[in-house]
Enzyme design. Structure first.
Site, short mmCIF file in Angstrom:
data_model
loop_
_atom_site.label_atom_id
_atom_site.label_comp_id
_atom_site.label_asym_id
_atom_site.label_seq_id
_atom_site.Cartn_x
_atom_site.Cartn_y
_atom_site.Cartn_z
N ASP A 107 0.89 -1.22 -0.06
CA ASP A 107 -0.07 -0.09 0.05
C ASP A 107 0.81 1.07 -0.12
OD1 ASP A 107 -2.05 -1.52 0.35
OD2 ASP A 107 -2.30 -1.52 2.40
N1 URA Z 1 -1.41 -5.99 3.83
C1 URA Z 1 -1.91 -4.85 3.86
O1 URA Z 1 -2.70 -4.60 4.53
N2 URA Z 1 -1.03 -3.67 3.38
C2 URA Z 1 0.09 -3.91 2.51
O2 URA Z 1 0.76 -2.98 2.20
C3 URA Z 1 0.49 -5.28 2.57
C4 URA Z 1 -0.03 -6.26 3.29
#
Ligand code: URA
Length: 248
Positions: A107
């Protein structure tokens, strides 16, 4: 012996400019191959086996490049975006020219280990759930992660929320520290559903305040890489990515 390619194409792949820009470099006598100045852009070379110098700087041509990055927060895991900075914007253009793409997604606000590679088979292995490559994260959550929560992670959770529904595979989790009522939790998952880690904690009533990926398979993030830093993997490290995890 590798395949032979045209000198102008080779320099483009090394990110030294557009086809017309690299032709100018070549015609201007700024390019030496194995110690000899070459002025013909159409000249063919075995780029991986040649010593390439442009304006006195050596360049190494490799058809496969795999990079470990410590992704900073605020950067998209994507190849290109019209408005926002992406992880490929943090690399010299050579890597995009060589076909390096992120193997998996973090993310925008998640930090830590990201692999970018031009090796399609490696990328496939890292992101396909059935291959069982673990992704380890450290999540700072706004409360206490209980033994019940740990057991729910371990038995595989059913997630049903605004983003959809899925059954998470069993995930190992353990509390690393507690500070002012917040827990730092290490969690290892073997798939990568949308916002997976955040959604698993949310199902336990916890909000993830910070999320960092620290390991993929057997390979840990190089602690000397500051956020935004990257480096190519050694052959031994690439082999670690291909190795099955035992005795975690
Ligand atoms: N899980 C999440 O919620 N975000 C990420 O960036 C990676 C795994």
């Amino acid at each position: 012996m590798g395949e032979k390619i045209r000198l102008d194409k080779c320099l483009c792949m090394l990110g030294l400019g557009s086809r017309s820009e690299v032709k100018q470099l070549i015609r201007g006598g700024q390019v030496r191959i194995d110690g000899e100045t070459v002025k013909d852009p159409d000249w063919k070379l075995d780029a991986e086996a040649s010593r390439i110098m442009v304006n006195g700087t050596p360049y190494e041509y490799k058809t496969v490049r795999t990079v470990m990055m410590n992704k900073p927060a605020g950067v998209l895991t994507a190849a290109r975006d019209k408005k926002q900075r992406t992880v490929l914007d943090l690399l010299p253009p050579m890597y995009a020219a060589m076909g390096c793409m992120p193997a998996g997604r973090l993310d925008k606000d998640t930090t830590g280990m990201l692999i970018l590679t031009s090796d399609g088979a490696l990328s496939h292995r890292l992101i396909t759930p059935g291959k069982d490559v673990g992704k380890t994260y450290e999540a700072l959550v706004n409360g206490l992660f209980t033994e019940d929560d740990r057991a729910r992670f371990a038995s595989g959770m059913h997630i049903e929320d605004a983003d959809g529904t899925f059954d998470a595979r069993p995930a190992e989790a353990s509390v690393l520290r507690e500070n002012e009522g917040k827990n730092l939790v290490r969690v290892r998952i073997t798939e990568g559903k949308y916002h997976q880690v955040k959604r698993m904690f949310a199902a336990c009533g916890l909000t993830v305040l910070e999320l960092k990926r620290t390991k993929i398979g057997c390979l840990a993030l190089d602690p000397s890489l500051q956020p935004g830093d990257f480096r190519e993997l050694t052959e031994a490290e690439t082999a670690l990515l291909e190795q099955t995890e035992t005795g975690r």
